[in-house]
Design an enzyme around this catalytic site. Sequence first.
Site, PDB file in Angstrom:
ATOM      1  N   ASP A  32      40.019  44.970  39.298  1.00  0.00           N
ATOM      2  CA  ASP A  32      39.429  44.166  40.449  1.00  0.00           C
ATOM      3  C   ASP A  32      38.164  44.486  40.756  1.00  0.00           C
ATOM      4  O   ASP A  32      37.757  45.487  40.841  1.00  0.00           O
ATOM      5  CB  ASP A  32      40.522  44.327  41.754  1.00  0.00           C
ATOM      6  CG  ASP A  32      41.855  43.961  41.408  1.00  0.00           C
ATOM      7  OD1 ASP A  32      42.270  44.028  40.492  1.00  0.00           O
ATOM      8  OD2 ASP A  32      42.577  43.733  42.560  1.00  0.00           O
ATOM      9  N   HIS A  63      36.487  41.769  43.395  1.00  0.00           N
ATOM     10  CA  HIS A  63      36.746  41.594  44.793  1.00  0.00           C
ATOM     11  C   HIS A  63      35.383  41.297  45.588  1.00  0.00           C
ATOM     12  O   HIS A  63      35.204  41.644  46.739  1.00  0.00           O
ATOM     13  CB  HIS A  63      37.476  42.295  45.583  1.00  0.00           C
ATOM     14  CG  HIS A  63      39.071  42.000  45.301  1.00  0.00           C
ATOM     15  ND1 HIS A  63      39.609  40.727  45.654  1.00  0.00           N
ATOM     16  CD2 HIS A  63      40.071  42.669  44.926  1.00  0.00           C
ATOM     17  CE1 HIS A  63      41.060  40.712  45.402  1.00  0.00           C
ATOM     18  NE2 HIS A  63      41.236  42.027  44.875  1.00  0.00           N
ATOM     19  N   HIS A  67      43.803  36.195  42.666  1.00  0.00           N
ATOM     20  CA  HIS A  67      43.006  35.456  43.908  1.00  0.00           C
ATOM     21  C   HIS A  67      42.253  34.567  43.174  1.00  0.00           C
ATOM     22  O   HIS A  67      41.559  33.579  43.851  1.00  0.00           O
ATOM     23  CB  HIS A  67      42.029  36.586  44.348  1.00  0.00           C
ATOM     24  CG  HIS A  67      42.648  37.393  45.397  1.00  0.00           C
ATOM     25  ND1 HIS A  67      42.272  37.221  46.661  1.00  0.00           N
ATOM     26  CD2 HIS A  67      43.766  38.544  45.554  1.00  0.00           C
ATOM     27  CE1 HIS A  67      43.153  38.109  47.524  1.00  0.00           C
ATOM     28  NE2 HIS A  67      43.815  38.803  46.689  1.00  0.00           N
TER      29      HIS A  67
END
Length: 306
Positions: free
Chosen positions: A54, A56, A115
């Site tokens: 990740d 992000h 996401h």
Amino acid sequence: MPLNGDLDRQIEQLMECKPLGEADVKILCDQAKAILVEEYNVQPVKCPVTVCGDIHGQFYDLIELFRIGGNAPDTNYLFMGDYVDRGYYSVETVSLLVALKVRYRDRLTILRGNHESRQITQVYGFYDECLRKYGNANVWKYFTDLFDYLPLTALIESQVFCLHGGLSPSLDTLDNIRSLDRIQEVPHEGPMCDLLWSDPDDRCGWGISPRGAGYTFGQDIATQFNHNNGLSLISRAHQLVMEGYNWCQEKNVVTVFSAPNYCYRCGNMAAILEIGEKMEQNFLQFDPAPRQVEPDTTRKTPDYFL
């Protein structure tokens, strides 16, 4: 297709954390779609390659990752999803990764995370960031339409299986995954959802996930899946691990997390996994890049661990 010179200029601009114009984002996403539609649900990848978890929206930590691991295209990279939400620079982060993919298509593999979806990004920051930086939702739409095309998983030299989340009770084999129709919004349930949402667990068998999507899967499940498919390892992201990487399930599964000091407060290290030409494995850990001045944000994103 624009000339590589145009792309190189855009990459240079993005490396300075300066967002592209709206029209350039549209062209970039259209180019990326044309590349990604040719890729597979189980995208084959050759070694050597560096596997990342990740990000992000932590742009400066992505730049630190490239400093530690080597710049593209000198280093081959495989990113396992979750480029946006949470951090302050989701726009610049995803723009840079997509631009690098278009420029160096065979050197960079970018998978879909949970996401990379319309619904999740409307809650956890990317949608609001696009509105704030562009004054409308067009850029959000260009990227979320593009996300539908991202491969779900990758397979390094037929041995290391990479994906964002984890396994699914509906999918026993890689061929099951190859037969999915991936070009859609991430469903609320079912095999495609599970690949992006599931987590390994200390308990055997399948369990109900506390996330409300996907499942938990035990060591018995991972061992059987690896055996059935001739795999040596499942590499996944999706969970914060304090050292940046974490072996579990008798080394059938490794979690790689590449956002240091996650959400700018968790205090974790980040890591990337180098897989060499002879499939040797080497983890590189790193701390956050020096903090930049934080931009004003329109609203606080909700607290949760997804």
